[in-house]
Design a protein around this motif. Structure first.
Motif, PDB file in Angstrom:
ATOM      1  N   UNK A 133      -1.046   2.337  10.500  1.00 35.88           N
ATOM      2  CA  UNK A 133      -1.841   1.122  10.679  1.00 35.88           C
ATOM      3  C   UNK A 133      -2.851   0.962   9.553  1.00 35.88           C
ATOM      4  N   UNK A 134      -2.814  -0.215   8.916  1.00 33.26           N
ATOM      5  CA  UNK A 134      -3.873  -0.553   7.965  1.00 33.26           C
ATOM      6  C   UNK A 134      -5.080  -0.995   8.799  1.00 33.26           C
ATOM      7  N   UNK A 135      -5.911   0.001   9.182  1.00 32.99           N
ATOM      8  CA  UNK A 135      -6.954  -0.245  10.176  1.00 32.99           C
ATOM      9  C   UNK A 135      -7.987  -1.263   9.690  1.00 32.99           C
ATOM     10  N   UNK A 136      -8.304  -1.234   8.406  1.00 30.70           N
ATOM     11  CA  UNK A 136      -9.284  -2.186   7.905  1.00 30.70           C
ATOM     12  C   UNK A 136      -8.759  -3.617   8.019  1.00 30.70           C
TER      13      UNK A 136
ATOM     14  N   UNK B  39       6.162   1.269   7.711  1.00 34.26           N
ATOM     15  CA  UNK B  39       4.988   1.587   8.526  1.00 34.26           C
ATOM     16  C   UNK B  39       5.315   2.362   9.796  1.00 34.26           C
ATOM     17  N   UNK B  40       6.600   2.644  10.030  1.00 36.03           N
ATOM     18  CA  UNK B  40       6.980   3.381  11.242  1.00 36.03           C
ATOM     19  C   UNK B  40       7.925   4.530  10.897  1.00 36.03           C
TER      20      UNK B  40
ATOM     21  N   UNK C 191      10.959  -1.675   9.183  1.00 39.27           N
ATOM     22  CA  UNK C 191       9.752  -0.848   9.093  1.00 39.27           C
ATOM     23  C   UNK C 191      10.024   0.580   9.546  1.00 39.27           C
ATOM     24  N   UNK C 192      11.058   0.769  10.380  1.00 38.18           N
ATOM     25  CA  UNK C 192      11.439   2.109  10.821  1.00 38.18           C
ATOM     26  C   UNK C 192      12.018   2.870   9.643  1.00 38.18           C
TER      27      UNK C 192
ATOM     28  N   UNK D  65       8.969  10.251   4.157  1.00 39.03           N
ATOM     29  CA  UNK D  65       7.928   9.923   3.175  1.00 39.03           C
ATOM     30  C   UNK D  65       7.285   8.601   3.546  1.00 39.03           C
ATOM     31  N   UNK D  66       5.980   8.559   3.475  1.00 35.26           N
ATOM     32  CA  UNK D  66       5.230   7.343   3.774  1.00 35.26           C
ATOM     33  C   UNK D  66       4.438   6.932   2.546  1.00 35.26           C
TER      34      UNK D  66
END
Length: 223
Positions: A107-110, A131-132, A55-56, A61-62
């Motif tokens: 974070x996928x907050x939902x 994600x990181x 994930x790192x 780019x995200x």
């Protein structure tokens, strides 16, 4: 099929890569962020969740992830270990630190919120691909051990998150010591040390610039 190669993170000022073993993330480690998320920081012991090593992502780019319409930024300082063990005393914990880096805990907050309501683990909201985002590792021998310093995240030039490393409820030596009571820490372990208040959503096309004093800037584009 060949097995995947170990994840390697760039080391500032060199062509070398630092191999990653595990990724631990501490939750609600800045008081204002704990309050922001509806919790009382004075009554909670530290708690951790894990991301996966791959994930790192140092690419800058995200990619906006699937299955979510509410993805939040969380700036963090990453702590990278060169050695480990169990039951590490607080007083010697920093001896195990190789260096530090600027990072983000996207974070996928939902989805995280849905898991919280059901009392389930957070991985679906936290441990998704790339994600990181993370910057180069700065060895402690070059930058020292960081216990204070400005932390800031800007999105499209607007400051969203701002704080200081000295606002962490659980300091870096305490985090290492606490984790080592429950896990055997080892070289290549990475600890994401928590985020200040101001977390919020990003959209495709946004540019995030994360800054920690002593570690420079990490610029990440949301694709």
């Amino acid at each position: 099929m060949d097995p995947p190669k170990p994840v390697g993170l760039p080391i500032a000022g060199t062509d070398a890569k630092f191999p990653v073993r595990r990724v631990y993330c501490i939750g609600r480690n800045y008081a204002a962020h704990a309050v922001e998320m509806g919790h009382d920081p004075d009554r909670e012991p530290p708690f951790f969740f894990q991301k996966n090593p791959d994930n790192l992502d140092p690419s800058g780019e995200f990619p906006y992830p699937a299955q979510s319409s509410d993805v939040h930024h969380e700036i963090e300082m990453a702590v990278v270990l060169k050695s480990g063990g169990t039951d590490i005393p607080v007083e010697s914990a920093l001896d195990h630190v190789y260096g530090y880096a600027v990072s983000l805990d996207m974070t996928r907050r939902d989805l995280q919120g849905e898991q919280k309501k059901m009392g389930r683990p957070w991985e679906i909201g936290k441990a998704f691909e790339r994600s990181a985002p993370i910057g180069p590792i700065h060895p402690a021998r070059s930058v020292g051990h960081l216990s204070e310093g400005h932390v800031e995240l800007k999105v499209n030039g607007e400051t969203r998150q701002e704080g200081d490393l000295n606002q962490m409820i659980w300091k870096v030596p305490e985090m290492i010591s606490y984790l080592s009571n429950y896990f055997e820490l080892a070289p290549g372990d990475v600890i994401l040390s928590g985020t200040p208040s101001g977390v919020g959503p990003v959209q495709k096309g946004d540019e995030m610039v994360a800054h920690v004093d002593g570690l420079g800037d990490l610029t990440v584009r949301v694709a």
